[in-house]
Design a protein around this motif. Structure first.
Motif, PDB file in Angstrom:
ATOM      1  N   SER A   1      40.020 -76.470  78.277  1.00 54.40           N
ATOM      2  CA  SER A   1      41.039 -75.909  79.164  1.00 54.40           C
ATOM      3  C   SER A   1      40.606 -76.044  80.627  1.00 54.40           C
ATOM      4  CB  SER A   1      41.320 -74.447  78.823  1.00 54.40           C
ATOM      5  OG  SER A   1      40.172 -73.648  79.039  1.00 54.40           O
ATOM      6  N   ARG A   2      39.299 -75.895  80.870  1.00 56.27           N
ATOM      7  CA  ARG A   2      38.792 -76.112  82.238  1.00 56.27           C
ATOM      8  C   ARG A   2      38.910 -77.574  82.632  1.00 56.27           C
ATOM      9  NH1 ARG A   2      33.670 -72.350  83.937  1.00 56.27           N
ATOM     10  NH2 ARG A   2      34.571 -70.345  83.277  1.00 56.27           N
TER      11      ARG A   2
ATOM     12  N   ALA B   1      51.829 -81.920  85.813  1.00 54.14           N
ATOM     13  CA  ALA B   1      51.183 -80.613  85.629  1.00 54.14           C
ATOM     14  C   ALA B   1      52.221 -79.524  85.372  1.00 54.14           C
ATOM     15  CB  ALA B   1      50.341 -80.275  86.861  1.00 54.14           C
TER      16      ALA B   1
ATOM     17  N   GLU C   1      44.107 -73.223  73.179  1.00 48.38           N
ATOM     18  CA  GLU C   1      43.968 -74.009  74.407  1.00 48.38           C
ATOM     19  C   GLU C   1      43.492 -75.417  74.121  1.00 48.38           C
ATOM     20  OE1 GLU C   1      42.273 -71.746  77.918  1.00 48.38           O
ATOM     21  OE2 GLU C   1      41.967 -70.295  76.323  1.00 48.38           O
TER      22      GLU C   1
ATOM     23  N   SER D   1      53.271 -79.787  81.770  1.00 50.27           N
ATOM     24  CA  SER D   1      52.277 -79.190  80.865  1.00 50.27           C
ATOM     25  C   SER D   1      52.342 -77.670  80.899  1.00 50.27           C
ATOM     26  CB  SER D   1      50.874 -79.670  81.249  1.00 50.27           C
ATOM     27  OG  SER D   1      50.742 -81.061  81.056  1.00 50.27           O
ATOM     28  N   ALA D   2      52.558 -77.103  82.094  1.00 50.82           N
ATOM     29  CA  ALA D   2      52.680 -75.647  82.204  1.00 50.82           C
ATOM     30  C   ALA D   2      53.936 -75.158  81.486  1.00 50.82           C
ATOM     31  CB  ALA D   2      52.708 -75.244  83.681  1.00 50.82           C
TER      32      ALA D   2
ATOM     33  N   SER E   1      44.052 -81.958  86.364  1.00 49.54           N
ATOM     34  CA  SER E   1      45.316 -81.898  87.099  1.00 49.54           C
ATOM     35  C   SER E   1      45.069 -81.848  88.606  1.00 49.54           C
ATOM     36  CB  SER E   1      46.124 -80.664  86.658  1.00 49.54           C
ATOM     37  OG  SER E   1      46.492 -80.741  85.307  1.00 49.54           O
ATOM     38  N   GLY E   2      44.120 -81.014  89.010  1.00 47.12           N
ATOM     39  CA  GLY E   2      43.810 -80.928  90.440  1.00 47.12           C
ATOM     40  C   GLY E   2      43.246 -82.225  90.990  1.00 47.12           C
TER      41      GLY E   2
ATOM     42  N   LEU F   1      42.549 -78.247  83.567  1.00 44.74           N
ATOM     43  CA  LEU F   1      42.918 -77.696  84.871  1.00 44.74           C
ATOM     44  C   LEU F   1      42.306 -78.516  86.003  1.00 44.74           C
ATOM     45  CD1 LEU F   1      44.398 -75.440  86.337  1.00 44.74           C
ATOM     46  CD2 LEU F   1      42.305 -74.067  86.217  1.00 44.74           C
ATOM     47  N   TRP F   2      41.023 -78.842  85.878  1.00 44.46           N
ATOM     48  CA  TRP F   2      40.367 -79.666  86.892  1.00 44.46           C
ATOM     49  C   TRP F   2      40.989 -81.065  86.959  1.00 44.46           C
ATOM     50  CZ3 TRP F   2      37.142 -78.957  90.829  1.00 44.46           C
ATOM     51  CH2 TRP F   2      36.417 -77.776  90.898  1.00 44.46           C
TER      52      TRP F   2
ATOM     53  N   ARG G   1      53.175 -75.036  77.775  1.00 52.19           N
ATOM     54  CA  ARG G   1      52.399 -73.850  77.392  1.00 52.19           C
ATOM     55  C   ARG G   1      53.258 -72.599  77.426  1.00 52.19           C
ATOM     56  NH1 ARG G   1      48.472 -76.913  80.111  1.00 52.19           N
ATOM     57  NH2 ARG G   1      48.957 -75.996  82.137  1.00 52.19           N
TER      58      ARG G   1
ATOM     59  N   GLU H   1      51.581 -71.334  85.812  1.00 48.90           N
ATOM     60  CA  GLU H   1      50.262 -71.343  85.182  1.00 48.90           C
ATOM     61  C   GLU H   1      49.757 -69.923  85.014  1.00 48.90           C
ATOM     62  OE1 GLU H   1      47.133 -73.281  83.285  1.00 48.90           O
ATOM     63  OE2 GLU H   1      49.094 -73.972  83.925  1.00 48.90           O
TER      64      GLU H   1
END
Length: 438
Positions: free
Chosen positions: A167-168, A288, A433, A291-292, A174-175, A171-172, A295, A20
Motif C-alpha cells: 500500500s505504501r 490515481a 490493501e 484507483s481511489a 502515484s506521487g 501511494l508513493w 477503493r 484517499e
C-alpha cells in the motif's frame, strides 16, 4: 492550452486527496519489520521514479532526432515486442538467475537504454528500446518477488503485514508518477535542456536502485523450473478454466489498446500546444483518482465488487476512445485522455484482484501472457503502418474502440460465469490493501 492541463492537474489532485482515506489497519510497529520495509522502499522506489521519467517525452525526443512517424513507430514496436516476448518467461528467468541479481540487471539495462537515447543512430535507439522493454519486464517481476520471499521465508514476518508495504508502494508510486511529468517538463522546457534530459535524470535514480539493492539485499531464488514447463503450466491453466480464458482475453485486449495509446497520445495532444510533461502528470493524477474511486466503491457503503467494476472500467475506456475517434473541439481530446486514464485507475486494481483470486497455484499471470503475446506482437507489427494524418489517427481510435467493446463483452462474460463464486468477491472485512495494487 497551458491553463487546461494545469487546472485539470490541480483539480484531480484535490479530488484524489479528498477520496484517499487513511489505512484501515495501523502499520506494524515492529522495529525489524520497519527497517526491512525501509530497505525495500529505498531500493525499489528510485527504479519506479526512473521508469516514470522516461514516459512523458519519448515521442518528442525521437521526433526531434528527425525520424519519420513510421520510424518512431518502429522504435516503439521494438520496446513493445521485447517486453511482451520476455514477459512470457520473465518469472522463470528471475527465479533461476536470482531475484536480487534480476533487480540489479533491470537497473543496468534501463540505464544503458537511457544513455542510448543520446544517440541519433536508428539502430542504437532501437537497441535502447529493446533494453528498455527487457528492463521494464524485470522491474515489474523481480522486485516484488524478492520482497515477498524475504518477508515470509528469511524474516518470517506475518503474511498479514505484506499489504502494509505494497500500500505504501502504491501511494508513493502515484506521487512519483505525477512528479515525473512535472520534472520532465521542468528540465526539458524550463531549463531548455531538451527532451533527452528526463532520460539522463533517470540514470542516477537507476544507479541508486541497483547499487543499493546490490549492497544491502540478500539473494533469493524461486523454484528452478525450465521456462518451457513454466509456460506450459500457464497455458494449461488458461485452457482448463473458461473464466481464466475470458479474463485473460480482457487483459490482453486492454493492454494492447494501451500500447497503441502510448504511441498516439503525443501526436494527438502536441499540435494543440499542450505541455506534454504537465499533461502526463494530469494523466497520472486521473489514474490515481480512478484507483481511489475503486477503493471507495469496494470498501465504502456501496460495497461494489471488482467483478462489477471491471466491466464498468472497460466501458469507460471504450467511451474515451470513441470521443478520441471523433473530430471534436480540441480540449475534448485532452478530457477524453483523462477519462481513459481514470478508467485505467479502476481497471488495474480490479484486474489484479480477480487475477490473484483465480490463481490455482503457480504464476497467476502466466496464462494471460499467452494471449498478451500474440496481440502485443501484432500491435508491434501494425504500429509502423498506422496512418499519420489526423483523420487516419481518428480512424485508429475508432478501431481500438471496437476492440474495447469486444473486451467489454469478455468482461461481461467473466461477470456472468463467476456471479455465484464467493471466492471472487470481497468479504465482509473489506478489500485487502494488497489486492489494490496494479
Amino acid at each position: 492550452m497551458f491553463l487546461l492541463p494545469c487546472s485539470a492537474l490541480a483539480l484531480l489532485l484535490l479530488t484524489f486527496l479528498a477520496l484517499e482515506s487513511p489505512p484501515r489497519r495501523p502499520s506494524p510497529s515492529n522495529p525489524a519489520f520497519c527497517r526491512f520495509q525501509r530497505e525495500f522502499l529505498l531500493g525499489y522506489l528510485p527504479a519506479l521514479a526512473a521508469d516514470w521519467l522516461q514516459g512523458p517525452l519519448l515521442f518528442q525526443l525521437l521526433h526531434s532526432r528527425g525520424f519519420l512517424r513510421s520510424q518512431i513507430a518502429a522504435l516503439y514496436s521494438c520496446g513493445f515486442a521485447s517486453n511482451v516476448t520476455f514477459g512470457l518467461v520473465s518469472g522463470a528467468f528471475v527465479d533461476r538467475l536470482g531475484r536480487k541479481k534480476s533487480c540489479v540487471l533491470s537497473s543496468g539495462l534501463c540505464s544503458i537504454s537511457c544513455l542510448l537515447q543520446l544517440s541519433q543512430d536508428f539502430l542504437a535507439l532501437a537497441a535502447g528500446r529493446v533494453l528498455a522493454g527487457l528492463g521494464t519486464s524485470l522491474l515489474f517481476s523481480a522486485f516484488e518477488s524478492w520482497y515477498i520471499h524475504e518477508h515470509l521465508e528469511r524474516h518470517d514476518f506475518p503474511a498479514e503485514w505484506i499489504p502494509s508495504t505494497f500500500s505504501r508502494v502504491a501511494l508513493w508510486n502515484s506521487g512519483l508518477a505525477m512528479a515525473a511529468g512535472l520534472v520532465a517538463e521542468l528540465v526539458a522546457e524550463g531549463l531548455a535542456l531538451g527532451p533527452v534530459a528526463p532520460f539522463l535524470v533517470a540514470v542516477p535514480f537507476l544507479a541508486l536502485s541497483g547499487i543499493f539493492a546490490g549492497k544491502n539485499w540478500d539473494e533469493n531464488y524461486g523454484k528452478s523450473r525450465p521456462c518451457s514447463k513454466a509456460c506450459g503450466e500457464g497455458l494449461r491453466g488458461l485452457l482448463s478454466d473458461p473464466r481464466a480464458l475470458l479474463l485473460g482475453l480482457v487483459q490482453a485486449l486492454v493492454e494492447s489498446i494501451l500500447l497503441i495509446f502510448a504511441f498516439l497520445w503525443t501526436p494527438v495532444l502536441e499540435p494543440h500546444g499542450i505541455p506534454l510533461g504537465i499533461a502526463f502528470s494530469g494523466f497520472m493524477a486521473a489514474s490515481a483518482v480512478g484507483s481511489a474511486l475503486f477503493r471507495r466503491g469496494v470498501t465504502g457503503r456501496l460495497r461494489l465488487q471488482p467483478l462489477q467494476l471491471l466491466p464498468s472500467s472497460v466501458l469507460l475506456l471504450a467511451l474515451a476512445l470513441l470521443v478520441l475517434a471523433l473530430p471534436l473541439y480540441p480540449p475534448c481530446d485532452f478530457l477524453a485522455v483523462l477519462l481513459l486514464q481514470l478508467s485505467c485507475g479502476i481497471y488495474f486494481p480490479a484486474m489484479a484482484f480477480l487475477r490473484r483470486r483465480m490463481e490455482r497455484g503457480g504464476d497467476a499471470a502466466g496464462g494471460a501472457r499467452w494471449l498478451r503475446l500474440p496481440l502485443g506482437l501484432g500491435v508491434s507489427l501494425v504500429l509502423p503502418a498506422l496512418p499519420g494524418d489526423p483523420m487516419g489517427t481518428r480512424g485508429v481510435f475508432g478501431a481500438v474502440a471496437l476492440a474495447a467493446l469486444v473486451a467489454l463483452g469478455a468482461a461481461g462474460g467473466v461477470l456472468g460465469t463467476t456471479r455465484g463464486d464467493e471466492g471472487l468477491k470481497v468479504g465482509g472485512e473489506g478489500l485487502l490493501e494488497g489486492d489494490t495494487g496494479e
